[in-house]
Design an enzyme around this catalytic site. Structure first.
Site, PDB file in Angstrom:
ATOM      1  N   LYS A 153      -9.406  66.974   9.158  1.00  0.00           N
ATOM      2  CA  LYS A 153      -8.594  66.920  10.482  1.00  0.00           C
ATOM      3  C   LYS A 153      -7.020  66.860   9.631  1.00  0.00           C
ATOM      4  CE  LYS A 153     -12.055  66.422  12.555  1.00  0.00           C
ATOM      5  NZ  LYS A 153     -13.202  65.751  13.641  1.00  0.00           N
TER       6      LYS A 153
HETATM    7  C1  LIG Z   1     -14.357  65.215  14.195  1.00  0.00           C
HETATM    8  C2  LIG Z   1     -14.523  64.822  15.485  1.00  0.00           C
HETATM    9  C3  LIG Z   1     -15.202  63.734  15.899  1.00  0.00           C
HETATM   10  C4  LIG Z   1     -16.097  62.918  14.966  1.00  0.00           C
HETATM   11  O1  LIG Z   1     -15.231  62.212  13.968  1.00  0.00           O
HETATM   12  P1  LIG Z   1     -16.072  62.122  12.709  1.00  0.00           P
HETATM   13  O2  LIG Z   1     -14.883  61.213  11.883  1.00  0.00           O
HETATM   14  O3  LIG Z   1     -16.401  63.217  11.895  1.00  0.00           O
HETATM   15  O4  LIG Z   1     -17.107  60.875  13.017  1.00  0.00           O
HETATM   16  C5  LIG Z   1     -15.459  63.387  17.379  1.00  0.00           C
HETATM   17  N1  LIG Z   1     -14.967  64.174  18.245  1.00  0.00           N
HETATM   18  C6  LIG Z   1     -14.008  65.423  17.772  1.00  0.00           C
HETATM   19  C7  LIG Z   1     -13.243  66.300  18.970  1.00  0.00           C
HETATM   20  C8  LIG Z   1     -14.124  65.717  16.373  1.00  0.00           C
HETATM   21  O5  LIG Z   1     -13.331  66.834  16.260  1.00  0.00           O
END
Ligand SMILES: *Cc1c(COP(=O)(O)O)cnc(C)c1O
Length: 359
Positions: free
Chosen positions: A179
């Site tokens: 991210k």
């Molecule tokens: C990454 C992501 C999640 C989940 O996050 P995690 O930290 O991997 O549990 C949920 N929704 C979206 C749109 C994402 O890109």
């Protein structure tokens, strides 16, 4: 190899982690508090609540808003599975609407048709780093008295008309390594609402207000100070890193040929978690192979929409969202991360243009 994502741990992150390990407080403590305050400030909201992942942030946000069995939550099927799964965690039903083909986010004009007496919330997903049409969504929510939970897991620092992602009502963020910022694993909930803040903190810690007296069912969703230390260092770098992502995207926008580049309506500040093109004429998979042959990473987010996943078909039957299905066949995300060099960007452009225009 030019990779699609490149999380960077610098000296600041290493030093911060070592300080925590030496401090004797390694579980949730002062670093988590500092991280929550910094994150709330970044989003311009009153409260941020740190948890163990973005998935947990979504789950906890739904619990805090008392969404449960019999309730429906309207969301997009063109996202990572965790968005809709979180609705299943609380035994509610995800109700999908199609996307706007230009922005890849939920088509707000189709939301009202999906509202039933059971609808409790709207969960827009700010896919690829651009906020959904929140102006329309907040109006619909107000009119029908619905809760809004933003899945801003890909949108740290994104804005619509100056309002940050996560600041419209209740926001949820992921801090996974790919991210725009990370704490290794981690998540955040953001809100201006004192009661939602309070209940999130109680449920995060075993439903406990007074030590070993439990008011309700709770969980262990706590972030550690080790993770928060990384998060603090990463938060400080977010503005610069988002600026780099935006400038990389600008270079692609100005130079790519033969593909559809991202559409950003006026008033939207895109932070390019992903730089996602559409590849016409069924050439997407061949282009991806061509990029791979030239040592350029790319990825399809997401090849199989949620309503087409087997266990969703088992639960809800066959459903069709034509724009989502079309997007799943055409989208391709290119490397846009802050570590790309000018020659990397030029190589990506050259490789794509040669294939699409001359190839
Ligand atoms: C990454 C992501 C999640 C989940 O996050 P995690 O930290 O991997 O549990 C949920 N929704 C979206 C749109 C994402 O890109």
């Amino acid at each position: 190899m030019i990779s699609i994502a490149k999380p960077v741990m610098g000296e600041e992150e290493k030093k911060a982690v070592m300080e925590v390990l030496d401090s004797g407080i390694i579980a949730q403590g002062p670093k988590v508090k500092e991280f929550e305050q910094g994150f709330a400030k970044m989003c311009a909201v009153k409260h941020a609540i740190a948890v163990t992942s973005g998935t947990v942030a979504l789950h906890l946000a739904l619990l805090a808003h008392d969404i449960g069995p019999g309730d429906e939550v309207i969301t997009s099927p063109f996202t990572f599975i965790a968005s809709a799964n979180s609705v299943l965690f609380v035994s509610a039903k995800p109700v999908f609407v199609d996307i706007d083909p230009k922005t890849f986010t939920m088509d707000a004009s189709q939301i009202e048709a999906a509202i039933t007496p059971k609808t409790k919330a709207i969960m827009p997903v700010h896919l690829y780093g651009m906020v959904t049409d929140m102006k329309a969504i907040m109006e619909i929510a107000k009119k029908h008295d619905l809760v809004v939970i933003e899945d801003a897991c890909q949108a740290h620092g994104a804005m619509l008309n100056g309002t940050k992602a996560g600041a419209f009502e209740t926001g949820t963020f992921s801090l996974y390594p790919t991210k725009n910022m990370t704490s290794a694993e981690g998540g955040m909930i953001t809100t201006d609402d004192d009661e939602i803040n309070e209940i999130c903190r109680v449920i995060r810690n075993h439903g406990m207000r007074r030590r070993y007296y439990h008011d309700q069912l709770g969980y262990n969703f706590r972030m550690t100070d080790v993770h928060a230390a990384i998060g603090n260092a990463q938060l400080a770098k977010l503005p610069d890193n988002n600026t780099k992502r935006r400038s990389n995207a600008k270079f692609y926008n100005e130079n790519l040929k033969g593909v559809t580049v991202p559409f950003v309506p006026a008033g939207y500040h895109h932070v390019y978690h992903q730089y996602t093109i559409r590849v016409p004429d069924g050439k997407r998979d061949a282009l991806r192979e061509h990029l791979k042959d030239n040592e350029i990473g790319s990825e399809i987010y997401y090849p199989l929409p949620i309503h087409k996943q087997g266990f969703y078909i088992d639960m809800y039957g066959e459903q069709s969202f034509p724009e989502v299905e079309k997007a799943a066949d055409e989208v391709l995300s290119l490397p846009v991360h802050p570590e790309l060099s000018q020659s990397d960007l030029e190589k990506v452009v050259e490789t794509i243009n040669t294939f699409m225009v001359k190839g």
